[in-house]
Write an enzyme that holds these catalytic residues in place. Structure first.
Site, PDB file in Angstrom:
ATOM      1  N   ASP A 158       0.812  -1.215   0.000  1.00  0.00           N
ATOM      2  CA  ASP A 158       0.000   0.000   0.000  1.00  0.00           C
ATOM      3  C   ASP A 158       0.848   1.269   0.000  1.00  0.00           C
ATOM      4  O   ASP A 158       0.457   2.288   0.574  1.00  0.00           O
ATOM      5  CB  ASP A 158      -0.971   0.013   1.210  1.00  0.00           C
ATOM      6  CG  ASP A 158      -1.737  -1.292   1.315  1.00  0.00           C
ATOM      7  OD1 ASP A 158      -2.304  -1.708   0.295  1.00  0.00           O
ATOM      8  OD2 ASP A 158      -1.738  -1.910   2.395  1.00  0.00           O
ATOM      9  N   LYS A 164       1.972   2.156  -5.122  1.00  0.00           N
ATOM     10  CA  LYS A 164       2.632   1.684  -6.351  1.00  0.00           C
ATOM     11  C   LYS A 164       1.726   1.889  -7.558  1.00  0.00           C
ATOM     12  O   LYS A 164       2.190   2.252  -8.627  1.00  0.00           O
ATOM     13  CB  LYS A 164       2.965   0.183  -6.244  1.00  0.00           C
ATOM     14  CG  LYS A 164       4.005  -0.141  -5.220  1.00  0.00           C
ATOM     15  CD  LYS A 164       4.288  -1.625  -5.170  1.00  0.00           C
ATOM     16  CE  LYS A 164       3.155  -2.459  -4.625  1.00  0.00           C
ATOM     17  NZ  LYS A 164       2.822  -2.242  -3.209  1.00  0.00           N
ATOM     18  N   ALA A 191      -3.938  -8.009  -4.131  1.00  0.00           N
ATOM     19  CA  ALA A 191      -3.545  -6.623  -4.402  1.00  0.00           C
ATOM     20  C   ALA A 191      -4.777  -5.859  -4.874  1.00  0.00           C
ATOM     21  O   ALA A 191      -5.798  -6.455  -5.190  1.00  0.00           O
ATOM     22  CB  ALA A 191      -2.478  -6.600  -5.483  1.00  0.00           C
ATOM     23  N   GLY A 192      -4.690  -4.558  -4.920  1.00  0.00           N
ATOM     24  CA  GLY A 192      -5.828  -3.788  -5.426  1.00  0.00           C
ATOM     25  C   GLY A 192      -5.426  -2.360  -5.689  1.00  0.00           C
ATOM     26  O   GLY A 192      -4.645  -1.796  -4.942  1.00  0.00           O
ATOM     27  N   HIS A 193      -5.901  -1.794  -6.783  1.00  0.00           N
ATOM     28  CA  HIS A 193      -5.682  -0.372  -6.983  1.00  0.00           C
ATOM     29  C   HIS A 193      -6.825   0.239  -7.779  1.00  0.00           C
ATOM     30  O   HIS A 193      -7.527  -0.444  -8.516  1.00  0.00           O
ATOM     31  CB  HIS A 193      -4.317  -0.096  -7.612  1.00  0.00           C
ATOM     32  CG  HIS A 193      -4.163  -0.668  -8.975  1.00  0.00           C
ATOM     33  ND1 HIS A 193      -3.612  -1.898  -9.205  1.00  0.00           N
ATOM     34  CD2 HIS A 193      -4.490  -0.177 -10.175  1.00  0.00           C
ATOM     35  CE1 HIS A 193      -3.621  -2.143 -10.485  1.00  0.00           C
ATOM     36  NE2 HIS A 193      -4.149  -1.119 -11.106  1.00  0.00           N
ATOM     37  N   THR A 194      -6.979   1.529  -7.576  1.00  0.00           N
ATOM     38  CA  THR A 194      -8.069   2.256  -8.214  1.00  0.00           C
ATOM     39  C   THR A 194      -7.466   3.194  -9.242  1.00  0.00           C
ATOM     40  O   THR A 194      -6.485   3.873  -8.962  1.00  0.00           O
ATOM     41  CB  THR A 194      -8.826   3.076  -7.145  1.00  0.00           C
ATOM     42  OG1 THR A 194      -9.198   2.176  -6.106  1.00  0.00           O
ATOM     43  CG2 THR A 194     -10.062   3.748  -7.695  1.00  0.00           C
ATOM     44  N   THR A 204      -5.790 -11.964   3.298  1.00  0.00           N
ATOM     45  CA  THR A 204      -6.913 -11.288   2.639  1.00  0.00           C
ATOM     46  C   THR A 204      -8.041 -12.277   2.310  1.00  0.00           C
ATOM     47  O   THR A 204      -9.027 -11.888   1.695  1.00  0.00           O
ATOM     48  CB  THR A 204      -6.441 -10.621   1.331  1.00  0.00           C
ATOM     49  OG1 THR A 204      -5.902 -11.647   0.486  1.00  0.00           O
ATOM     50  CG2 THR A 204      -5.372  -9.570   1.592  1.00  0.00           C
ATOM     51  N   GLN A 249       2.173  -6.164  -3.518  1.00  0.00           N
ATOM     52  CA  GLN A 249       2.671  -6.339  -2.145  1.00  0.00           C
ATOM     53  C   GLN A 249       4.062  -5.676  -2.011  1.00  0.00           C
ATOM     54  O   GLN A 249       4.346  -4.760  -2.773  1.00  0.00           O
ATOM     55  CB  GLN A 249       2.690  -7.806  -1.701  1.00  0.00           C
ATOM     56  CG  GLN A 249       1.305  -8.394  -1.512  1.00  0.00           C
ATOM     57  CD  GLN A 249       0.721  -8.932  -2.802  1.00  0.00           C
ATOM     58  OE1 GLN A 249       1.384  -9.592  -3.567  1.00  0.00           O
ATOM     59  NE2 GLN A 249      -0.533  -8.672  -3.052  1.00  0.00           N
ATOM     60  N   ASP A 265       2.444  14.737   1.514  1.00  0.00           N
ATOM     61  CA  ASP A 265       1.493  15.767   1.972  1.00  0.00           C
ATOM     62  C   ASP A 265       0.725  15.361   3.233  1.00  0.00           C
ATOM     63  O   ASP A 265       0.274  16.219   3.989  1.00  0.00           O
ATOM     64  CB  ASP A 265       0.485  16.093   0.858  1.00  0.00           C
ATOM     65  CG  ASP A 265      -0.214  14.832   0.353  1.00  0.00           C
ATOM     66  OD1 ASP A 265       0.499  13.902  -0.090  1.00  0.00           O
ATOM     67  OD2 ASP A 265      -1.460  14.761   0.425  1.00  0.00           O
TER      68      ASP A 265
END
Ligand code: IMP
Length: 428
Positions: A12, A15, A38-41, A127, A223, A332
């Site tokens: 997380d 990447k 894994a997961g991404h938007t 998971t 990962q 940030d």
């Protein structure tokens, strides 16, 4: 040019956003390990997409997207992701799935959950996607490769054996659960076979041809180093090698062909699931970073554990991956803190350790040694050049560079695609 994008902490790190940024310039993007854990938007003009298996370049029609043989593929999840694209009128014509990639079979997630439940207090916090059981079967040589879908008689014979001799005795005798029906499974998987057929190929010539013609190739890590089966906090790890070596093995790119390893590090540390986490902050600072950083899992929705930047972990990751530079993300998020700590190593039983110890009980009980830096306490989301960052913010980044012994070339200063400070470009 071949660049591997590798996570340097416990996953997380952001990447997906880095790969999304670089994929635009790539010819080929290859996923090399992991699965739908894994997961991404990705947000584009076509709307928001949530991917777990699809390589990140899939929304760029010019990019060949390879699911390499090191990935474990749940065909049900892959088909849903293909459908998600079809629903928006997009065709993943450039998708190629290695016929050597193993499948997550329908019994794997079931067994993942049963195994976790039976571990009680010692559970790993997986998971529940069946990743560990699928890789175990690959190593035991009772796994199914996606190319097997094209061999009906072989599938029938092997499913009979694996389900009746290996899986059902565990289901009924150990867990007192219903047995799996190999005939129903065969029918189900043959259904997937016809739908996935256009994408299943031998990826060896595709990858070699890309290297021969000097294509721009991205290896997309999933990962991260501290979840690596060998380098991570075993047994609190995933069941693959998310390090640079694993990216080569799982993609078919020879190690001598890697030009750059871009290590992705978050400006602080997070971890999902159980296992040691020396710099974890369970108090107010942790809560503040979690809320500001929206540190909740994309796959499971679980709240992530949060802590200060662990320089011992980051240096170790830089070294074991041979990182050529660092992409620092979410800087940030720290902009409100009046002071920020950076861990430079651990004290344990009178000795200083500059890297994570193999013995996880030592890692659990060690005392992180910190340096404390002043915060910058002002927004940085508008900064695009190094000089535009506040002086204290630059000092923070330079401190991390010193600790890791590696240059920070990309700095994420906000959630949007354009919110980056680019200091160098030794990668793709
Ligand atoms: P598994 O990969 O589902 O077997 O889970 C093993 C460990 O890896 C658990 O602690 C998970 O939370 C962690 N893990 C797996 N995939 C990811 C990821 O993409 N990001 C962060 N943690 C992950």
């Amino acid at each position: 040019m071949v660049t591997a994008i590798i996570g340097g902490q416990w996953g997380d790190e952001g990447k997906g956003k880095i790969i999304d940024l670089l994929a635009e310039k790539a010819d080929v993007v290859i996923r090399a390990q992991g699965g739908n854990n894994a997961g991404h938007t990705v947000v584009t003009e076509h709307g928001e997409f949530k991917f777990q298996l699809m390589p990140s370049g899939i929304l760029y029609p010019h990019v060949t997207c390879v699911i390499g043989h090191g990935v474990v593929v749940d065909p049900r999840v892959l088909l849903k992701e293909i459908e998600q694209l079809h629903e928006r009128g997009l065709e993943p014509a450039s998708l190629v799935v290695s016929e050597r990639a193993h499948m997550v079979m329908s019994y794997h997630p079931v067994l993942d959950r049963l195994e976790e439940d039976s571990r009680g207090d010692d559970r790993l916090g997986t998971t529940w996607r069946g990743i560990g059981p699928a890789y175990s079967d690959k190593i035991r040589r009772i796994g199914f490769r996606i190319g097997d879908l094209q061999k009906e008689a072989f599938m029938r014979k092997k499913l009979d054996f694996v389900v009746q001799q290996v899986k059902n005795p565990v289901m009924t005798d150990l867990y007192k659960q219903d047995r799996f029906d190999p005939d129903m499974m065969l029918e189900e998987y043959l259904g997937y076979a016809s739908q996935l057929d256009p994408y299943i190929k031998d990826t060896y010539p595709i990858v070699q041809d890309a290297l021969d013609r000097g294509a721009r190739v991205l290896l997309e890590g999933a990962q991260a180093t501290m979840l690596d089966l060998d380098f991570g906090t075993y047994p609190y790890v995933t069941s693959s090698n998310p390090t640079a070596g694993g990216a080569c093995t799982g993609s078919g790119v020879p190690p001598t062909r890697l030009d750059a390893v871009l290590l992705v590090l978050k400006a602080y540390t997070t971890r999902v699931g159980y296992g040691p986490f020396p710099t974890e902050e369970t108090g107010e600072v942790g809560d503040q970073i979690r809320e500001r950083g929206r540190e909740f899992g994309t796959v499971t929705g679980r709240a992530r554990r949060v802590g200060y930047f662990d320089g011992a972990v980051a240096r170790y990751a830089a070294r074991v991956n041979g990182a050529t530079s660092i992409a620092l993300t979410k800087l940030d998020i720290l902009e409100q803190l009046p002071e920020i700590k950076v861990c430079v190593g651990y004290d344990f039983r009178g000795e200083f350790h500059d890297h994570p110890m193999a013995n996880i009980s030592h890692l659990k009980h060690c005392e992180p040694r910190y340096v404390t830096l002043p915060g910058w306490e002002q927004p940085i989301g508008h900064c695009r050049a190094w000089e535009e960052l506040p002086a204290n913010c630059r000092s923070y980044v330079e401190c991390l560079e010193d600790v890791c012994g590696t240059l920070v070339e990309l700095i994420g200063v906000g959630p949007r695609r354009d919110q980056f400070v680019v200091r160098g470009r030794s990668f793709l």
